[in-house]
Structure formats: structure tokens, C-alpha cells
Design a protein around this motif. Structure first.
Motif, PDB file in Angstrom:
ATOM      1  N   TYR B  13      68.492  76.335   2.290  1.00 45.69           N
ATOM      2  CA  TYR B  13      69.928  76.068   2.438  1.00 45.69           C
ATOM      3  C   TYR B  13      70.591  76.089   1.062  1.00 45.69           C
ATOM      4  O   TYR B  13      69.916  76.049   0.031  1.00 45.69           O
ATOM      5  N   PRO B  38      58.565  67.162  14.868  1.00 48.24           N
ATOM      6  CA  PRO B  38      59.410  65.969  14.704  1.00 48.24           C
ATOM      7  C   PRO B  38      60.812  66.353  14.229  1.00 48.24           C
ATOM      8  O   PRO B  38      61.052  67.498  13.868  1.00 48.24           O
ATOM      9  N   ALA B  41      62.061  69.078  11.305  1.00 54.54           N
ATOM     10  CA  ALA B  41      60.940  69.977  11.020  1.00 54.54           C
ATOM     11  C   ALA B  41      61.414  71.401  10.744  1.00 54.54           C
ATOM     12  O   ALA B  41      60.732  72.176  10.077  1.00 54.54           O
ATOM     13  N   GLY B  42      62.575  71.751  11.267  1.00 53.17           N
ATOM     14  CA  GLY B  42      63.092  73.106  11.069  1.00 53.17           C
ATOM     15  C   GLY B  42      63.242  73.891  12.361  1.00 53.17           C
ATOM     16  O   GLY B  42      63.485  75.097  12.333  1.00 53.17           O
ATOM     17  N   THR B  45      66.836  75.250  12.789  1.00 57.47           N
ATOM     18  CA  THR B  45      67.050  76.276  11.771  1.00 57.47           C
ATOM     19  C   THR B  45      66.443  77.598  12.228  1.00 57.47           C
ATOM     20  O   THR B  45      67.077  78.649  12.137  1.00 57.47           O
TER      21      THR B  45
HETATM   22  N1  LIG Z   1      73.346  73.082   6.530  1.00 62.96           N
HETATM   23  C1  LIG Z   1      72.297  72.469   5.986  1.00 62.96           C
HETATM   24  N2  LIG Z   1      72.248  72.271   4.659  1.00 62.96           N
HETATM   25  C2  LIG Z   1      71.191  71.642   4.101  1.00 62.96           C
HETATM   26  N3  LIG Z   1      70.119  71.213   4.774  1.00 62.96           N
HETATM   27  C3  LIG Z   1      70.103  71.379   6.101  1.00 62.96           C
HETATM   28  C4  LIG Z   1      71.184  72.021   6.778  1.00 62.96           C
HETATM   29  N4  LIG Z   1      70.885  72.059   8.090  1.00 62.96           N
HETATM   30  C5  LIG Z   1      69.684  71.479   8.228  1.00 62.96           C
HETATM   31  N5  LIG Z   1      69.206  71.063   7.031  1.00 62.96           N
HETATM   32  C6  LIG Z   1      67.921  70.403   6.800  1.00 62.96           C
HETATM   33  O1  LIG Z   1      66.890  71.260   7.202  1.00 62.96           O
HETATM   34  C7  LIG Z   1      65.841  70.528   7.819  1.00 62.96           C
HETATM   35  C8  LIG Z   1      65.548  71.100   9.182  1.00 62.96           C
HETATM   36  O2  LIG Z   1      66.647  70.851  10.038  1.00 62.96           O
HETATM   37  P1  LIG Z   1      66.618  71.284  11.556  1.00 62.96           P
HETATM   38  O3  LIG Z   1      66.276  72.716  11.624  1.00 62.96           O
HETATM   39  O4  LIG Z   1      67.911  70.860  12.146  1.00 62.96           O
HETATM   40  O5  LIG Z   1      65.441  70.395  12.120  1.00 62.96           O
HETATM   41  P2  LIG Z   1      65.031  70.074  13.626  1.00 62.96           P
HETATM   42  O6  LIG Z   1      65.869  70.922  14.521  1.00 62.96           O
HETATM   43  O7  LIG Z   1      63.571  70.405  13.710  1.00 62.96           O
HETATM   44  O8  LIG Z   1      65.269  68.626  13.838  1.00 62.96           O
HETATM   45  C9  LIG Z   1      66.291  69.080   7.869  1.00 62.96           C
HETATM   46  O9  LIG Z   1      65.653  68.390   6.818  1.00 62.96           O
HETATM   47  C10 LIG Z   1      67.764  69.154   7.642  1.00 62.96           C
HETATM   48  O10 LIG Z   1      68.197  68.017   6.950  1.00 62.96           O
END
Ligand SMILES: Nc1ncnc2c1ncn2[C@@H]1O[C@H](COP(=O)(O)OP(=O)(O)O)[C@@H](O)[C@H]1O
Ligand SMILES: [Mg+2]
Lengths: 253, 302
Positions: B13, B38, B41-42, B45
Motif C-alpha cells: 500500500y 485471521p 491477513a490480506g 486485498t
Molecule cells: N488502503 C490501505 N492502506 C494501507 N494499508 C491497508 C489498506 N487496506 C488494507 N491495509 C492493510 O492491509 C492488511 C490486509 O488487509 P485486508 O486485506 O483488509 O485483510 P483481511 O481482509 O484479511 O482482513 C491489513 O493489515 C490492513 O491494515
């Protein structure tokens, strides 16, 4: 081309306007009527004709311009900002629709709405004052060109904005002042020479002047310079939006 | 054929956070794939990159062999997405929001198909209601209906049952299984192990941006699972010798023998015959398979 996608956005935006008809149509019409009462009847009766045109009639093109500039910018900036704010933008981002097509959908809808409002105001004002339109086709052409240009400008603001305050920022601090100072309510020629010169740096002067020309045949600046200036601004907005989409600026993380 | 093919995918990011680290993953056409991990985890994303909402840093994503960026119009028209957060246009009518979705994906209007989707998701009676008047569970089903409105070949569901009550969850599972029968590939994320266990053909486990394991659900259970043989006696018995030999755990009148899922050696029968040789009578026998939950925790511990 995803024509159905453009259509979907267009219909969505238009139905939003009709759902909130009080806000999107009644309110600009009401404020125009107020302008007429205050400037046209109360104050206007003490102002001489301008270039042979009765002051109340002289006001009409300026008021229409004032309204469509504000309408275009606020319609499209809100149109694209709101899905970002509410999260529904996910669907547009994941759809097989290009940035160009997305822009078309929002900008055409916003422009349509402001053209409709502009025409309604024109009709409303014809109940108050005598209006004759010397060059109706030019009038329509300018109405469309200016609505599209400023809808595109508003679309850019909506993409750039990351809170509601920013949506208001440019309309209230740039568009409205420039329109008021741009000869909506007076002829630039009525100003002292120095302020006339300053006015020529105000792009809105060219729009108002050209639009008034299409009504009464006289203008502060040449209509072709006006159209050229508008096209230049349109080109600038197109360039800016292309750049924004290329970099995914403020839409995708 | 692979519905999804991901190679060496990375995501950082803007703030520098590495959310995905060298992801390699394939999802087969027609299967239900569950990505388990958990919070943070990503998972989201990864889904968002596949669907075009988030930009990848580098790597490759292919949908039915087509690159998801170079041929985004083609790949996106094959994909339906139900994002993690409920986001709807409150003042729209249910049917209009479906028409909007279908149009956005460049599909010819089809009242029949949309009615069919509404019926199968039990939303037909709400067809002409404004979305804001629906319950939370209905709103989520509207989001699913929107994702299906353009007849996608792959359906992505990001935590579809988070905060959804048990009965609705079960209904949804049944529905997804039916959808699978029609040939739709389903990719879902969840942090409920039960969901993956009930629904998925294959499971991927992701933690801190890395895929730890991808395997058939049954394989994961076999490879990493354990079984427990629980023997109950009707009175206290002295087993110290046997207990040491088989590494048994003793709790009151019960002994627990833990062994690998796969290791089908003679330990169990040896243990039982040794008990009878020693004339130790037992009341009851129970076998417990470990579930994904335990496997998951074991993996994350590593
Ligand atoms: N726009 C963003 N900018 C910075 N970090 C992000 C952003 N979106 C998500 N993250 C970080 O990326 C990691 C994965 O997020 P995410 O994919 O939402 O996890 P999950 O869906 O598995 O709960 C997390 O640590 C989150 O804080
Ligand atoms: Mg998530």
C-alpha cells in the motif's frame, strides 16, 4: 464501447435527480425568482437600459449562466463523490467499463440536469420579463457546451474531494465569486477601466458575454474568443481527467 | 481449466505496508475455494486486486487465461463481486439496483433472469421496496443478487456471513452449493473455519500476506489432522505401564490416545488387545477427529 454501462449510470443519476426534485429543480427556480424580485423589480427599476436592453431582460442570460455553472459543478461532483463516500463505487470499479465511459455517464447526466434547469429558469423568467432570443441555436449550443464543460470540471472536483467540505470549496470560493464578478448582473463596460482590464482575466466573463450575445446580439467580448476560451477549458479538463484515471489518483489504493 | 491463476503477486500500500507477499494460487473452474485467514491477513486485498478495485504492485492475475488488467473488460464481465462491507443505494428500489448492475456490466436487459435471481435469493417479494427498508440480512442478499445480475462465471464473496445469523448462514451455504451446480466458480473468504469446512472443495490459508497452504479440504484434514481415541472405564483403573507405552493422557475414568489421521499402523488394535489381555474392561469407545480450527491454530503457531 460499453454503451449499456454509460446508460445505466445516466439513468441512475437522472432518477436520483427526479427523486429529489425539490432540491434539484425547485430550489434553483425559487432562487432565480428571488433574484428577479430583488434585482429585476426592486433595484432594476432604477437602473437604466444597458446597450438598449431593459435591465430585467439583461439579467436573464446572466442568471441562467449563474445557475447552470453551479448546477453543473455540484451535480457531477456530488454524483461521483457520493459513491466514493458510501462505498458503492466498488461496483463501478469492478465493472467492465472504462474510465472514459464512466466519465461520460456522470458528465452527460449532470449536464442534462443543468440544461433542464437552465431551460426551466428561462421559461420561468419569461413570465416576469420580455425575452427575445436572437440566435436560439447558438444559445442552445452555448448552453450545452458550457454545461458539459463545467460538469466535467465538477466531476474532477468530485474525484479529488475526500470530504464533503471540498465539494463545496470550489463552487463557493471560485465559481460563485467569479460569476458575480463576471458580468452576470452588469455589463463589464460599466466598470472603471482598470477593473474592466482585470475582468478579462476572469474566464466567466467570456461565458456570460457570449451567452448574452445569443439573446440580444451585443457582447463585451467577441463570441469566438468566448467559444475558444470555453473549448480551451474543456480541453484542460479532459487532459486532467485522463491524467487522473491514468494514475488511479484517489480512487484506487 | 483454471478459473483463476495468480503468479508472484505482491501488494504494497501507499504507506509502504506489504499486504501480499508473493502470492501463487490457482482456483479450478467449478470449484468452491475458501480463503481462510485471521483479520488483516490480506484476504480482501487479494480479492480487490483480482476484481480491479485495488492496484497490484507486481505479479500476474489471470481469469480464464486472460490478464485482468490488459483485458479488464473481458475478465471483469466474467466476475461478480460481493464485497465485505454492505454498501447499497438506500433510496433505490431493489429491482432498479439490479437493472443498474446488469447494465453496468453491458448485459441486455432481462426481467426474467432478474426475477429468477430474486426468487432464488428469497427477495422476490421485496422487488419494489426501497433498499433502506430491508433488514441487514436482506441487504446482503441484495448485494449477492447484484453480483449475480450479470450472470458471472466466477463469484467472489468477501466474508459473506460475517455478522449473519446462523439460520441465514446455513441458507446461504445451501444456495452457494446450488450455484456451484450451475457451473459457477466460487471464491470466498472467511475467518469462520466452520464455513470453509462445510462449503469448500479446496482451502487456502493465508496469514500476514503469505499463503501458508493450499489443499483439498480432505487432504488438509488428513495431512495435518489428528484423531483421538477416547476410552471410558466404569471404574478407576491402573494403567501406568500401558499409559507410558502409548503416551496416553488420563483424565479421571477416561484415557485419550492421540494419533495421526494418516498413520494407519497397528497402534489402535494393539492398544485394545493389550487392554483385553490385561482383562481391563471398558465401558465405551469414542473417536474424535480434529477439525480445521485446531489445524488452523497449529499452522498459525508455526
Ligand atoms: N488502503 C490501505 N492502506 C494501507 N494499508 C491497508 C489498506 N487496506 C488494507 N491495509 C492493510 O492491509 C492488511 C490486509 O488487509 P485486508 O486485506 O483488509 O485483510 P483481511 O481482509 O484479511 O482482513 C491489513 O493489515 C490492513 O491494515
Ligand atoms: Mg477483509
Amino acid at each position: 464501447m460499453n454503451i449499456r454501462g454509460i446508460q445505466a449510470i445516466y439513468i441512475f443519476e437522472m432518477s436520483r435527480a427526479f427523486r429529489t426534485i425539490a432540491q434539484s429543480i425547485a430550489s434553483p427556480v425559487l432562487s432565480t425568482i428571488l433574484y428577479f424580485i430583488v434585482f429585476g423589480s426592486a433595484i432594476g427599476s432604477r437602473i437604466n437600459d444597458i446597450d438598449g436592453v431593459n435591465y430585467s431582460s439583461f439579467l436573464v442570460p446572466g442568471l441562467v449562466m449563474l445557475t447552470i455553472l453551479n448546477q453543473s459543478v455540484s451535480n457531477s461532483s456530488f454524483g461521483i463523490y457520493f459513491p466514493k463516500f458510501s462505498g458503492t463505487i466498488y461496483e463501478i470499479l469492478s465493472a467492465p467499463i472504462s474510465p472514459f465511459e464512466i466519465t461520460c455517464g456522470y458528465v452527460f447526466a449532470a449536464a442534462s440536469k443543468s440544461i433542464i434547469v437552465g431551460l426551466i429558469i428561462l421559461i420561468t423568467s419569461s413570465f416576469f420579463v420580455e425575452i427575445n432570443i436572437l440566435h436560439p441555436l447558438w444559445m442552445l449550443f452555448l448552453l450545452i457546451l458550457i454545461s458539459v464543460t463545467f460538469s466535467l470540471f465538477g466531476f474532477i472536483i468530485g474525484i479529488w474531494a475526500d470530504d464533503f467540505q471540498r465539494i463545496q470549496l470550489i463552487p463557493s470560493f471560485i465559481i460563485t465569486p467569479l460569476t458575480f464578478l463576471g458580468g452576470s448582473f452588469y455589463s463589464i463596460n460599466m466598470l472603471p477601466e482598470f477593473w474592466q482590464k482585470v475582468s478579462y482575466f476572469n474566464p466567466i466573463v467570456y461565458l456570460v458575454s457570449a451567452f448574452r450575445w445569443s439573446f440580444y446580439g451585443n457582447s463585451d467580448v467577441s463570441i469566438f474568443i468566448s467559444i475558444f476560451a470555453t473549448l480551451l477549458f474543456l480541453g484542460f479538463c479532459i487532459f486532467l481527467i485522463a491524467f487522473i484515471f491514468k494514475t488511479g489518483y484517489r480512487i484506487k489504493t | 481449466m483454471n478459473a483463476i491463476d495468480i503468479k508472484n503477486l505482491n501488494k504494497s500500500y501507499d504507506n509502504g505496508f506489504k499486504a501480499l507477499k508473493n502470492i501463487n494460487l490457482t482456483v479450478k473452474k467449478g470449484e468452491i475455494f475458501a480463503l481462510l485467514g485471521p483479520n488483516g491477513a490480506g484476504k480482501s486485498t487479494l480479492i480487490n486486486i483480482i476484481c480491479g478495485i485495488t492496484k497490484k504492485s507486481n505479479g500476474e492475475v489471470k481469469i480464464f487465461k486472460y490478464d485482468n488488467i490488459l483485458q479488464y473488460k473481458l475478465t471483469r464481465s466474467l466476475i461478480g463481486l460481493v464485497p465485505q462491507e454492505i454498501a447499497t443505494d438506500s433510496f433505490e428500489k431493489v429491482i432498479n439496483t439490479l437493472k443498474f448492475s446488469r447494465g453496468l456490466f453491458n448485459k441486455k436487459p432481462s426481467q426474467d433472469y432478474l426475477d429468477f435471481v430474486l426468487k432464488s435469493l428469497d427477495l422476490y417479494t421485496k422487488k419494489n421496496s426501497q433498499i433502506r427498508t430491508l433488514s441487514g440480512g436482506m441487504k446482503r442478499r441484495v448485494m449477492i443478487a447484484k453480483a449475480l445480475s450479470h450472470e458471472p462465471k466466477i463469484l467472489f464473496l468477501d466474508e459473506p456471513t460475517a455478522g449473519v445469523d446462523v439460520s441465514l448462514r446455513k441458507t446461504l451455504w445451501r444456495y452457494l452449493n446450488k450455484l456451484k451446480q450451475t457451473g459457477v466458480t466460487i471464491f470466498l473468504t472467511t475467518h469462520y473455519i466452520e464455513e470453509a469446512e462445510n462449503l469448500a472443495d479446496r482451502i487456502g490459508i493465508i496469514n500476514k500476506g503469505k499463503i501458508i497452504i493450499v489443499a483439498k479440504k480432505t487432504d488438509i484434514l488428513e495431512k495435518l489432522g489428528t484423531k483421538k481415541l477416547i476410552i471410558k472405564f466404569n471404574k478407576m483403573v491402573n494403567l501406568s505401564k500401558i499409559q507410558k507405552k502409548y503416551d496416553l493422557k488420563k483424565i479421571g475414568k477416561k484415557i485419550i490416545f492421540t494419533y495421526d489421521y494418516k498413520k494407519q499402523n497397528d497402534d489402535v488394535s494393539n492398544l485394545l488387545s493389550e487392554l483385553s489381555n490385561n482383562s481391563i474392561k471398558f465401558e465405551d469407545i469414542e473417536i474424535e477427529k480434529s477439525n480445521l480450527e485446531e489445524i488452523f491454530l497449529k499452522l498459525l503457531d508455526k
